[in-house]
Design an enzyme around this catalytic site. Structure first.
Site, PDB file in Angstrom:
ATOM      1  N   ARG A  18       0.802  -1.225   0.000  1.00  0.00           N
ATOM      2  CA  ARG A  18       0.000   0.000   0.000  1.00  0.00           C
ATOM      3  C   ARG A  18       0.835   1.276   0.000  1.00  0.00           C
ATOM      4  NH1 ARG A  18      -3.119  -3.915   1.588  1.00  0.00           N
ATOM      5  NH2 ARG A  18      -1.188  -4.534   2.591  1.00  0.00           N
ATOM      6  N   THR A  19       1.837   1.350   0.874  1.00  0.00           N
ATOM      7  CA  THR A  19       2.586   2.605   0.979  1.00  0.00           C
ATOM      8  C   THR A  19       3.316   2.889  -0.341  1.00  0.00           C
ATOM      9  OG1 THR A  19       2.846   2.179   3.335  1.00  0.00           O
ATOM     10  CG2 THR A  19       4.243   3.885   2.391  1.00  0.00           C
ATOM     11  N   LYS A  73      25.990  -4.416  -3.009  1.00  0.00           N
ATOM     12  CA  LYS A  73      27.474  -4.377  -3.028  1.00  0.00           C
ATOM     13  C   LYS A  73      28.021  -3.778  -1.748  1.00  0.00           C
ATOM     14  CE  LYS A  73      27.421  -3.384  -8.014  1.00  0.00           C
ATOM     15  NZ  LYS A  73      27.748  -2.324  -8.984  1.00  0.00           N
ATOM     16  N   ARG A  79      11.711   3.876   3.135  1.00  0.00           N
ATOM     17  CA  ARG A  79      11.331   2.848   4.130  1.00  0.00           C
ATOM     18  C   ARG A  79      12.553   1.971   4.341  1.00  0.00           C
ATOM     19  NH1 ARG A  79       6.082  -1.004   4.287  1.00  0.00           N
ATOM     20  NH2 ARG A  79       5.253   0.994   4.980  1.00  0.00           N
ATOM     21  N   HIS A  85       5.880   5.864  11.399  1.00  0.00           N
ATOM     22  CA  HIS A  85       5.311   5.785  10.043  1.00  0.00           C
ATOM     23  C   HIS A  85       4.298   6.935   9.929  1.00  0.00           C
ATOM     24  CE1 HIS A  85       3.882   4.326   6.314  1.00  0.00           C
ATOM     25  NE2 HIS A  85       3.563   3.079   6.626  1.00  0.00           N
TER      26      HIS A  85
END
Ligand code: NCD
Length: 303
Positions: A54-55, A83, A104, A132
């Site tokens: 959703r986000t 890497k 995120r 959040h």
């Protein structure tokens, strides 16, 4: 002066009541077909080091609707993170290609670290078990839409309040309103004291009886036990089924209650709740797109 302009949104603690109402009004304007005021040629970078449906998708949809280009990644496979590149170097680089970054990341504090080194605004889309804030903003918008008010109501937050970052941000936004809060969780998953202390305006009760809380509340906000934050799988398995909402329980305790969940659900809300009029979680997910459109315009706009 618009308080959102060029802001890096790391914590819900940066947001006051006026800022919430400005976003909600802008979100309503977009929902009703209103146009945007962003100049052409802007780009957003979505840096998702952790899974998201959703986000990620609602930020992307919001960008599309605003005519913003989108770059970035969902999952680090295929990026130089594989890497061994540092968060700082990835952020500094992506900021060269974008006018705003959405991040995120599994580490608490990572969004602040990104904001500290980026030359463009950074939006925290979840930093580990920290915060959040954009989810909390769309949750506030959802309560306003479903109930028509944010004051004089009782809201229960239920589930993993220790690791659930959405509740950590939400409680900070709640502290601007005159509402009663009930926190329902197993003792092992109680909300951290330092987060709870932020909610200083109204009454707060910590209990473990979901039935009692349902009977007293206008809104029940369920959360998932956050498996990825557990070191011990056995402990997760022991706690994951602590609370489960089904249609029989709602009908018995409070048939009119508004049911919210940031999603994904993994058993806390039975499918048979979906047909109840108060089941708001998919509307909540839609609200996220309009609210994030509003957020992007308010941060990037020139009006
Ligand atoms: C939440 C999250 O990522 O913190 N999901 C979301 O953004 N809607 C909730 C969760 O994953 O449990």
């Amino acid at each position: 002066m618009n308080a959102w302009r060029s802001l890096s949104l790391v914590s819900a603690g940066q947001v006051d009541k006026n800022m919430m109402y400005e976003l909600m009004e802008t979100a309503d304007r977009f929902r009703n077909g209103g146009g945007h005021s962003l100049p052409p040629g802007r780009r957003a970078g979505l840096l998702f080091f952790e899974p998201s449906t959703r986000t990620y998708q609602s930020f992307w949809a919001a960008c599309d609707k605003l005519g913003l280009g989108v770059g970035g990644f969902s999952g680090t496979e295929g990026t130089s993170v594989m890497k061994g590149e540092t968060l700082q170097d990835t952020v500094i680089t992506m900021a060269q290609y974008c006018d705003l970054l959405v991040i995120r990341h599994p580490k608490i504090g990572s969004a602040q670290e990104a904001a500290d080194c980026a030359s463009v605004p950074v939006i925290n889309a979840g930093d580990g078990a920290g915060e959040h804030p954009t989810q909390a903003l769309l949750d506030i918008y959802t309560i306003q839409r479903e109930l028509g008010k944010l004051d004089e109501i009782t809201i229960t937050l239920c589930g993993d309040l220790k690791n659930g970052r959405t509740t950590h941000s939400l409680i900070q936004l709640f502290s601007h309103f005159n509402l009663n809060l009930m926190l329902v969780s197993p003792p092992e998953l109680r909300m951290p004291e330092e987060v709870k202390r932020i909610f200083r305006r109204s009454t707060i009760s910590v209990i473990d009886d979901l039935e009692y809380a349902l009977a007293c509340s206008e809104v029940i906000y369920m959360t998932r036990v956050q498996r990825e934050r557990f070191e011990d799988e056995a402990e997760y398995n022991r706690l994951k089924g602590s609370y489960r909402l089904d249609s029989a329980l709602i009908k018995k305790t409070n048939p009119d209650i508004t049911v919210m969940h940031p999603l994904p659900r993994v058993g806390e809300i039975a499918d048979d709740v979906d047909d109840l009029p108060g089941a708001a979680y998919f509307r909540q997910a839609e609200n996220g797109m309009w609210l994030r459109m509003a957020l992007l315009e308010c941060i990037l706009g020139t009006a």
